[in-house]
Design an enzyme around this catalytic site. Structure first.
Site, PDB file in Angstrom:
ATOM      1  N   LYS A   1       0.830  -1.208   0.000  1.00 43.74           N
ATOM      2  CA  LYS A   1       0.000   0.000   0.000  1.00 43.74           C
ATOM      3  C   LYS A   1       0.865   1.260   0.000  1.00 43.74           C
ATOM      4  CE  LYS A   1      -3.760  -2.538   2.040  1.00 43.74           C
ATOM      5  NZ  LYS A   1      -4.452  -3.034   3.215  1.00 43.74           N
TER       6      LYS A   1
ATOM      7  N   GLN B   1      -5.061  -1.718   9.212  1.00 42.82           N
ATOM      8  CA  GLN B   1      -4.814  -3.027   8.603  1.00 42.82           C
ATOM      9  C   GLN B   1      -5.424  -4.127   9.471  1.00 42.82           C
ATOM     10  OE1 GLN B   1      -3.241  -3.576   5.542  1.00 42.82           O
ATOM     11  NE2 GLN B   1      -3.942  -5.675   5.874  1.00 42.82           N
TER      12      GLN B   1
ATOM     13  N   ASP C   1     -11.323   2.376   3.274  1.00 39.61           N
ATOM     14  CA  ASP C   1     -11.680   0.981   2.993  1.00 39.61           C
ATOM     15  C   ASP C   1     -13.169   0.833   2.677  1.00 39.61           C
ATOM     16  OD1 ASP C   1      -9.616  -0.874   2.937  1.00 39.61           O
ATOM     17  OD2 ASP C   1      -9.435  -0.983   5.118  1.00 39.61           O
TER      18      ASP C   1
END
Ligand code: NDP
Length: 302
Positions: free
Chosen positions: A51, A95, A118
């Site tokens: 990422k 995460q 997200d």
């Protein structure tokens, strides 16, 4: 025909570099993404590194906040509250998975919905399910796969819509089967396909005669996490098959949920693993960061 997510992702990331440069000229700064990692799980470390690299490539500023796995839920949420209040931060990602003593749902809810890159926050999920964008007036392309929902769409299903658009196949009226009903892939995928005028069936672990259900599909999306669950007897000839699964086999290689070797000559289009959905998911995270930044700038929240 094999759909190369890797190639499409590379095209999209180059386009994003230009979007970010144009934004820097217009707004005087570039988007900023903060990725929070709790503990040193090796798989999470690889995902976070990917990422950060993608952000660097797209000229998005990024920060990796590595916290000890002994951190309390309260302290983790306090870090998130600080980032929520920081006007220079546009996107926050935690995460997953988190250590067992931390409730993931609480942590996801702690992120400001407008910075939730997200798209897992309940406000974003609800918006996706309740909003009915004008799909008919929206021409899908790899660059613009979804109509404007005004919220963040989860990265994996959004990336899949780009892959579908890359084939040029008309979705309107098609039979789609989504295998798997997770909050991050299966459920949002089903809604997005419904909004593209597909007739959608969602299959799961209680579905009877899965091969027969899958054979109905013009568009088959598989997100289960079981290597080679989908064999050639599950594929309608000419179907468009998207394999989301990532499974590590005992010999160390990666396999999808679809038996690629068996299915590739029956399917009209198929994604490989690796090199299919995976690169698109990270790419859509970058697009979501850019979109959060743009929405914040338009609302004057800088
Ligand atoms: P989850 O474990 O959250 O969900 C799995 C789903 O599969 C559940 O709905 C489950 O049904 C269903 N299922 C399990 N066994 C069967 C079966 N035998 N037949 C039919 N359905 C079954 O998984 P995720 O959605 O998070 O991920 C799925 C896969 O995709 C994983 O391999 C993951 O690593 C991968 N993934 C890849 C991404 C990428 O970028 N390429 C991104 C996200 C995930 P039930 O609800 O009944 O339990």
């Amino acid at each position: 025909m094999i759909i190369s997510g890797k190639d499409i992702a590379a095209q999209l990331r180059s386009d994003m570099q230009q979007q970010v440069e144009a934004m820097a000229a217009e707004y005087g700064r570039t988007p900023c993404l903060v990725v929070i990692q709790v503990g040193n799980d090796p798989a999470s470390t690889i995902y976070v590194r990917n990422k950060m690299r993608a952000a660097e490539f797209c000229h998005i500023r990024s920060q990796h906040l590595l916290l000890p796995d002994s951190i309390s839920e309260q302290d983790l949420c306090a870090h998130i509250a600080e980032l929520n209040a920081d006007n220079d931060v546009d996107g926050i990602l935690v995460q997953l998975p988190l250590p067992q003593h931390i409730d993931e749902e609480h942590v996801i809810r702690a992120i400001l919905a407008e910075k939730d890159v997200d798209g897992f926050h309940p406000a974003n999920a609800a918006h996706l399910w309740l909003h009915q964008p004008l799909v008919k007036s929206h021409v899908a392309s790899i660059y613009n796969p979804v109509p404007d929902y005004g919220c963040t769409i989860p990265c994996t299903p959004k990336g899949i819509l780009s892959l579908l658009a890359s084939t040029g196949v008309e979705l309107d009226g098609k039979r789609a089967v989504v295998v798997g009903r997770s909050d991050i892939v299966g459920k949002p995928m089903a809604k997005l396909l419904m909004d593209r005028q597909c007739t959608v069936t969602v299959a799961h672990s209680h579905t009877r005669d899965l091969p027969a259900v899958c054979r109905e599909a013009d568009i088959l999306i598989v997100a289960v996490g079981k290597p080679k669950l989908i064999t050639k007897d599950c594929i309608k000839p000419g179907a468009l098959v998207i394999d989301v699964g990532i499974n590590r086999l005992p010999d160390g290689t990666l396999s999808g949920d679809v038996d690629f070797a068996e299915c590739k000559d029956i399917a009209g289009f198929i994604t490989p693993v690796p090199g299919g959905v995976g690169p698109m998911t990270v790419t859509m995270l970058m697009q979501n960061t850019i979109d959060c930044f743009r929405r914040r700038m338009l609302q004057g929240k800088e």
